[in-house]
Write an enzyme that holds these catalytic residues in place. Structure first.
Site, mmCIF file in Angstrom:
data_model
loop_
_atom_site.group_PDB
_atom_site.id
_atom_site.type_symbol
_atom_site.label_atom_id
_atom_site.label_comp_id
_atom_site.label_asym_id
_atom_site.label_seq_id
_atom_site.Cartn_x
_atom_site.Cartn_y
_atom_site.Cartn_z
ATOM 1 N N HIS A 1 49.598 -32.790 -28.267
ATOM 2 C CA HIS A 1 49.615 -34.212 -28.647
ATOM 3 C C HIS A 1 50.930 -34.517 -29.364
ATOM 4 O O HIS A 1 51.636 -33.597 -29.785
ATOM 5 C CB HIS A 1 48.449 -34.550 -29.580
ATOM 6 C CG HIS A 1 48.563 -33.881 -30.927
ATOM 7 N ND1 HIS A 1 48.283 -32.546 -31.129
ATOM 8 C CD2 HIS A 1 48.969 -34.353 -32.139
ATOM 9 C CE1 HIS A 1 48.493 -32.227 -32.393
ATOM 10 N NE2 HIS A 1 48.922 -33.304 -33.033
ATOM 11 N N ASP B 1 52.238 -36.923 -32.725
ATOM 12 C CA ASP B 1 51.667 -37.660 -33.857
ATOM 13 C C ASP B 1 52.064 -39.128 -33.712
ATOM 14 O O ASP B 1 53.155 -39.432 -33.240
ATOM 15 C CB ASP B 1 52.182 -37.101 -35.187
ATOM 16 C CG ASP B 1 51.707 -35.665 -35.425
ATOM 17 O OD1 ASP B 1 50.737 -35.241 -34.768
ATOM 18 O OD2 ASP B 1 52.312 -34.980 -36.261
ATOM 19 N N HIS C 1 53.229 -31.166 -29.506
ATOM 20 C CA HIS C 1 52.896 -29.896 -30.156
ATOM 21 C C HIS C 1 51.417 -29.568 -29.995
ATOM 22 O O HIS C 1 50.613 -30.441 -29.659
ATOM 23 C CB HIS C 1 53.313 -29.914 -31.631
ATOM 24 C CG HIS C 1 52.753 -31.055 -32.439
ATOM 25 N ND1 HIS C 1 53.178 -32.362 -32.302
ATOM 26 C CD2 HIS C 1 51.788 -31.095 -33.388
ATOM 27 C CE1 HIS C 1 52.522 -33.138 -33.135
ATOM 28 N NE2 HIS C 1 51.654 -32.401 -33.809
ATOM 29 N N ARG D 1 43.203 -19.880 -40.339
ATOM 30 C CA ARG D 1 44.417 -20.645 -40.654
ATOM 31 C C ARG D 1 44.051 -22.022 -41.205
ATOM 32 O O ARG D 1 43.164 -22.694 -40.679
ATOM 33 C CB ARG D 1 45.263 -20.810 -39.388
ATOM 34 C CG ARG D 1 46.560 -21.558 -39.578
ATOM 35 C CD ARG D 1 47.385 -21.491 -38.288
ATOM 36 N NE ARG D 1 48.684 -22.111 -38.448
ATOM 37 C CZ ARG D 1 48.930 -23.394 -38.241
ATOM 38 N NH1 ARG D 1 47.944 -24.206 -37.857
ATOM 39 N NH2 ARG D 1 50.152 -23.887 -38.400
HETATM 40 O O1 LIG Z 1 47.967 -27.215 -37.856
HETATM 41 C C1 LIG Z 1 49.096 -27.464 -37.464
HETATM 42 O O2 LIG Z 1 50.020 -26.642 -37.553
HETATM 43 C C2 LIG Z 1 49.416 -28.795 -36.809
HETATM 44 C C3 LIG Z 1 48.478 -29.891 -37.160
HETATM 45 C C4 LIG Z 1 48.757 -31.143 -36.395
HETATM 46 O O3 LIG Z 1 49.495 -31.162 -35.448
HETATM 47 C C5 LIG Z 1 48.108 -32.399 -36.790
HETATM 48 O O4 LIG Z 1 47.300 -32.400 -37.737
HETATM 49 O O5 LIG Z 1 48.428 -33.442 -36.152
HETATM 50 FE FE LIG Z 2 50.039 -33.177 -34.900
#
Ligand SMILES: O=C(O)CCC(=O)C(=O)O
Ligand SMILES: [Fe+2]
Length: 329
Positions: free
Chosen positions: A207, A209, A264, A274
């Site tokens: 996706h 952001d 990403h 994690r």
């Molecule tokens: O957890 C991550 O490293 C990325 C999180 C992410 O892309 C998001 O919350 O939009």
């Molecule tokens: Fe993200």
């Protein structure tokens, strides 16, 4: 009670094998990830305090749409404490987390990530969202002296200056008209539990952001990957003390496509739980976002029509991958 959330949390805790509903056809082995040690093939680490930061940030945002910032002025203890509290929150029993379940159309509270509804398979993750920032209160208490509560100010300034936006006129479009209209921070805690079959699961699907930009603290555990047209998926290895800065869709629009919003995803692992903390820097709800005049003069033609942040969020929740194209001129 939201049945999907219940199913998800029970699954995390009890299963020795990955349930079908979590098996993605796009596995990392089908779309391999580059574990590169060539520093030209990974997003750069930029010292924000250094005079060369502006040009390095500009290059990184143009090529990758992402960089890792060090010397950013945000106390790392804030993130470490947040991670500690996030682990406490996600380890609560399901019934207790359900008490603060996010509503289907809402942003805040506990649940699946909002983009889950756009994908047929479930992701191996859970999240907790909050809106607001201490700046809102501090600016009422100390109108002249609340800058130190605005932790992101150094990064906001660097991002704008690296686009050549240096005076007030350039940034007026997202200035608040009144205190309650101030730019908002949306904070999301993400949890990726240990997964029995990480190669076939997906922590967070690909996706971009929607934000202007996103600040991300990923603790010390790998998982974040960004997509580069030339190379494919690339690991963003955690760097001690660094925050990942993602260019979001709104910055992509404002910069007339010069800063690209980065695609990403997050992959999971079978040994470590994690946690990541993402701050999405957002304009006021009714701010009109469009390519900035100064930047269009540079590029000649605006690539995107004007859109309010509210309108953009609504468009994107219907179709994640087509929102930017839908406002393309
Ligand atoms: O957890 C991550 O490293 C990325 C999180 C992410 O892309 C998001 O919350 O939009
Ligand atoms: Fe993200």
């Amino acid at each position: 009670m939201n049945p999907t959330v219940k199913l998800q949390t029970q699954t995390f805790n009890n299963v020795p094998t990955l349930p079908d509903s979590y098996v993605w056809s796009t596995t990392p082995s089908e779309s391999p990830c580059l574990h590169s040690i060539d520093e030209k093939q990974v997003p750069p680490v930029v010292d924000i305090g250094d005079p060369s930061a502006f040009s390095l940030v500009r290059d990184a945002c143009e090529k990758w749409g992402v960089f890792q910032a060090i010397n950013h002025g945000i106390p790392l203890s804030l993130f470490q404490e947040t991670e500690f509290e996030a682990r406490r929150l996600f380890s609560l029993p399901t019934e207790q987390k359900q008490l603060v379940a996010r509503l289907p159309e809402g942003f805040t509270g506990y649940g699946l990530v909002r983009i889950s509804r756009n994908f047929p398979k479930l992701m191996w993750s859970e999240c907790f969202g909050m809106i607001g920032s201490p700046v809102e209160h501090a600016s009422q208490l100390w109108p002249q002296d609340h800058a130190k509560f605005w932790y992101m100010r150094k990064l906001v300034a660097v991002m704008l200056r690296s686009l050549g936006l240096t005076n007030e006129q350039d940034t007026k479009w997202f200035e608040p008209k009144n205190e309650s209209d101030r730019a908002k921070c949306f904070l999301q805690l993400n949890s990726y539990p240990v997964c029995p079959d990480p190669d076939r699961a997906m922590g967070l699907a690909p996706h971009t952001d929607s934000s202007l930009f996103t600040l991300l603290y990923q603790g010390g555990i790998n998982g974040l990957q960004v997509y580069d047209d030339g190379v494919g998926w690339v690991d963003v290895q955690p760097v001690e003390g660094a925050l990942v800065v993602n260019v979001g869709d709104l910055m992509h629009i404002v910069s007339n496509g010069r800063f690209k919003s980065v695609l990403h995803r997050v992959v999971v692992n079978n040994t470590r739980h994690r946690i990541s903390t993402a701050f999405f820097y957002l304009p006021p709800w009714d701010a009109k976002v469009s390519p900035l005049k100064k930047l269009v003069e540079f590029d000649h033609l605006p690539m995107y029509r004007q859109v309010t942040w509210k309108e953009y969020v609504e468009t994107k929740s219907k179709d994640l991958s087509k929102a930017l194209d839908s406002i393309r001129i």
